[in-house]
Design an enzyme around this catalytic site. Structure first.
Site, PDB file in Angstrom:
ATOM      1  N   LYS A   1      33.965 -19.565  13.863  1.00  0.00           N
ATOM      2  CA  LYS A   1      35.052 -20.482  14.214  1.00  0.00           C
ATOM      3  C   LYS A   1      34.397 -21.767  14.724  1.00  0.00           C
ATOM      4  O   LYS A   1      34.608 -22.205  15.865  1.00  0.00           O
ATOM      5  CB  LYS A   1      35.952 -19.816  15.281  1.00  0.00           C
ATOM      6  CG  LYS A   1      37.248 -20.533  15.574  1.00  0.00           C
ATOM      7  CD  LYS A   1      38.285 -20.440  14.458  1.00  0.00           C
ATOM      8  CE  LYS A   1      39.476 -21.334  14.774  1.00  0.00           C
ATOM      9  NZ  LYS A   1      40.417 -21.456  13.636  1.00  0.00           N
TER      10      LYS A   1
ATOM     11  N   ASP B   1      34.591  -7.029  14.776  1.00  0.00           N
ATOM     12  CA  ASP B   1      35.459  -5.904  15.126  1.00  0.00           C
ATOM     13  C   ASP B   1      36.775  -6.016  14.363  1.00  0.00           C
ATOM     14  O   ASP B   1      37.251  -5.049  13.757  1.00  0.00           O
ATOM     15  CB  ASP B   1      35.724  -5.915  16.640  1.00  0.00           C
ATOM     16  CG  ASP B   1      36.642  -4.788  17.060  1.00  0.00           C
ATOM     17  OD1 ASP B   1      36.391  -3.643  16.638  1.00  0.00           O
ATOM     18  OD2 ASP B   1      37.605  -5.042  17.796  1.00  0.00           O
TER      19      ASP B   1
ATOM     20  N   ASP C   1      38.086  -3.779  10.697  1.00  0.00           N
ATOM     21  CA  ASP C   1      39.280  -2.923  10.652  1.00  0.00           C
ATOM     22  C   ASP C   1      40.139  -3.337   9.461  1.00  0.00           C
ATOM     23  O   ASP C   1      40.652  -2.501   8.713  1.00  0.00           O
ATOM     24  CB  ASP C   1      40.101  -3.043  11.943  1.00  0.00           C
ATOM     25  CG  ASP C   1      39.873  -1.860  12.881  1.00  0.00           C
ATOM     26  OD1 ASP C   1      38.757  -1.303  12.857  1.00  0.00           O
ATOM     27  OD2 ASP C   1      40.799  -1.502  13.630  1.00  0.00           O
TER      28      ASP C   1
HETATM   29  C1  IPM Z   1      34.639  -0.284  17.191  1.00  0.00           C
HETATM   30  C2  IPM Z   1      35.622  -0.002  18.295  1.00  0.00           C
HETATM   31  C3  IPM Z   1      35.007  -0.412  19.621  1.00  0.00           C
HETATM   32  C4  IPM Z   1      34.717  -1.889  19.570  1.00  0.00           C
HETATM   33  C5  IPM Z   1      35.855  -0.063  20.843  1.00  0.00           C
HETATM   34  C6  IPM Z   1      36.207   1.404  20.884  1.00  0.00           C
HETATM   35  C7  IPM Z   1      35.195  -0.493  22.126  1.00  0.00           C
HETATM   36  O1  IPM Z   1      36.829  -0.638  18.052  1.00  0.00           O
HETATM   37  O2  IPM Z   1      33.553   0.328  17.183  1.00  0.00           O
HETATM   38  O3  IPM Z   1      34.927  -1.117  16.325  1.00  0.00           O
HETATM   39  O4  IPM Z   1      35.603  -2.711  19.846  1.00  0.00           O
HETATM   40  O5  IPM Z   1      33.597  -2.258  19.238  1.00  0.00           O
HETATM   41 MN    MN Z   2      36.921  -1.749  16.180  1.00  0.00          MN
END
Ligand code: IPM
Ligand code: MN
Length: 359
Positions: free
Chosen positions: A190, A246, A250
């Site tokens: 960013k 992170d 996802d």
């Molecule tokens: C991941 C998880 C962790 C993170 C959490 C559980 C602290 O979401 O491994 O991606 O945010 O890194």
């Molecule tokens: Mn995560």
């Protein structure tokens, strides 16, 4: 080959998926003549319950004296819904990453032809998607100081900080990965707003001089979030900081059909750790319904990265693809005809051992 593996099942569905991964490891030992000794350690909510500490000293010792760590998941709802909890399971994971120097989290995104129809994306967008995210794991806003909530709860502060060395070490791994793949690296940041992102760009640009054959591109994280949905096939290696990584991993994990398929490796200064990217999914804990494939695929990464066992890793991956092709999958992959966690795990082992499958 002999080796020592630390096994940390953790919370929620962690113990169930790890049980299948260790079952598959047994099949690998038998087929290829290896011997691994496993030492179990506590982490997360399970460790808080028995020791008061989410990453007890004893667990750290087990990790440090092993060649690799196989990890399940962390997190429990009683902590998520309590903002005033004195200690949280996640703290165990973050301390483990920091104290073991696990600065690079490698998350591959691959598609399976048999699962294309499960993707929330149109088939033509998801087909042939194959990229890997290098997420920085021990810096940024996750660890920056100061970080506090004011005593009167009128204000809270988190700090995002990076130094050049933290960027150079993971960027070097990402450039090397791009060199071995199709030679394209995308830095996600960013830089139009954040000083830390500007430092990432400058540092990565300087390093690029040493990799003249690699096509380097820069992308703002908000745009990257769109591009992962609109045209995920454009990516090869993505490099990014901790929090952005992170979030976009996802997102990237679900476009292939199920979050239950995505493994990861966290590598760094010494011992490396391997874990599914899905969380502890407490609603499914104890039901023998969770998908063990991400955990089994994490084991494949472990065999390759920590022990150099390329054929063994490939065999595990092929066995997973084979059970998917035969429809021996958990509910997330087929809500109308599905099997238990244990059945999917043992089917993978049977294929590795070339046994015929009793269906
Ligand atoms: C991941 C998880 C962790 C993170 C959490 C559980 C602290 O979401 O491994 O991606 O945010 O890194
Ligand atoms: Mn995560």
């Amino acid at each position: 080959m002999r080796g020592k593996i630390a096994v940390l099942p953790g919370d929620g569905i962690g113990p169930e998926v790890i049980r299948e991964a260790t079952g598959v490891l047994k099949a690998v030992e038998e087929r290829f003549g290896h011997e691994f000794s496993l030492t179990y350690g506590e982490i997360g909510a399970a460790a808080i319950a028995s020791t008061g500490d989410p990453f007890p000293e004893n667990t750290e010792e087990i990790c440090r004296s092993s060649n690799a760590i196989l990890f399940g998941a962390i997190g429990a709802p009683e902590y998520d819904n309590n903002p005033e909890a004195r200690v949280r399971p996640e703290e165990g994971l973050l301390r483990m990453r920091k104290s073991l120097g696990l600065y690079a989290n490698i998350r591959p995104v691959t598609t399976y032809e048999d699962l294309i129809s499960l993707s929330p994306l149109k088939e033509e967008r998801i087909r042939n998607v194959d990229f890997v995210v290098y997420r920085e794991l021990t810096g940024g806003i996750y660890f920056g100081k100061p970080s506090f909530v004011a005593e009167d709860h009128s204000e809270a502060v988190d700090t995002c900080s990076y130094n050049r060395n933290e960027i150079v070490r993971i960027a070097t791994l990402a450039f090397e990965a791009a060199r071995k793949r199709s030679s394209k690296l995308t830095l996600v940041d960013k830089a139009n707003v954040l000083a830390t992102s500007q430092l990432w760009r400058k540092t990565v640009q300087e390093l690029a001089a040493g990799y003249p054959k690699i096509e380097l591109e820069f992308m703002f994280v908000d745009n990257a979030a769109m591009q992962i949905i609109l045209n995920p096939a454009q990516f090869d290696v993505i490099l990014t900081e901790n929090m952005f990584g992170d979030i976009i991993t996802d997102e990237a994990s679900v476009i292939t059909g199920s979050i239950g398929l995505m493994p990861s490796a966290s590598v760094g200064e010494t011992v490396s750790l391997f874990e599914p990217i899905h969380g502890s999914y407490p609603q499914a804990a104890g039901k023998n319904s969770a998908n063990p494939m991400a955990s089994v695929l994490s084991l494949a990464m472990l065999l390759e990265h920590s022990f150099g066992l390329a054929e063994e890793g490939r065999t595990v991956r092929e066995a997973v693809a084979e059970v998917i092709a035969r429809g021996i999958v958990t509910e997330d992959l087929n809500p109308t005809k599905f099997f238990t966690t244990t059945k999917v795990g043992s089917a993978i082992s049977d294929i590795i051992l070339s046994k015929s499958l009793a269906e």
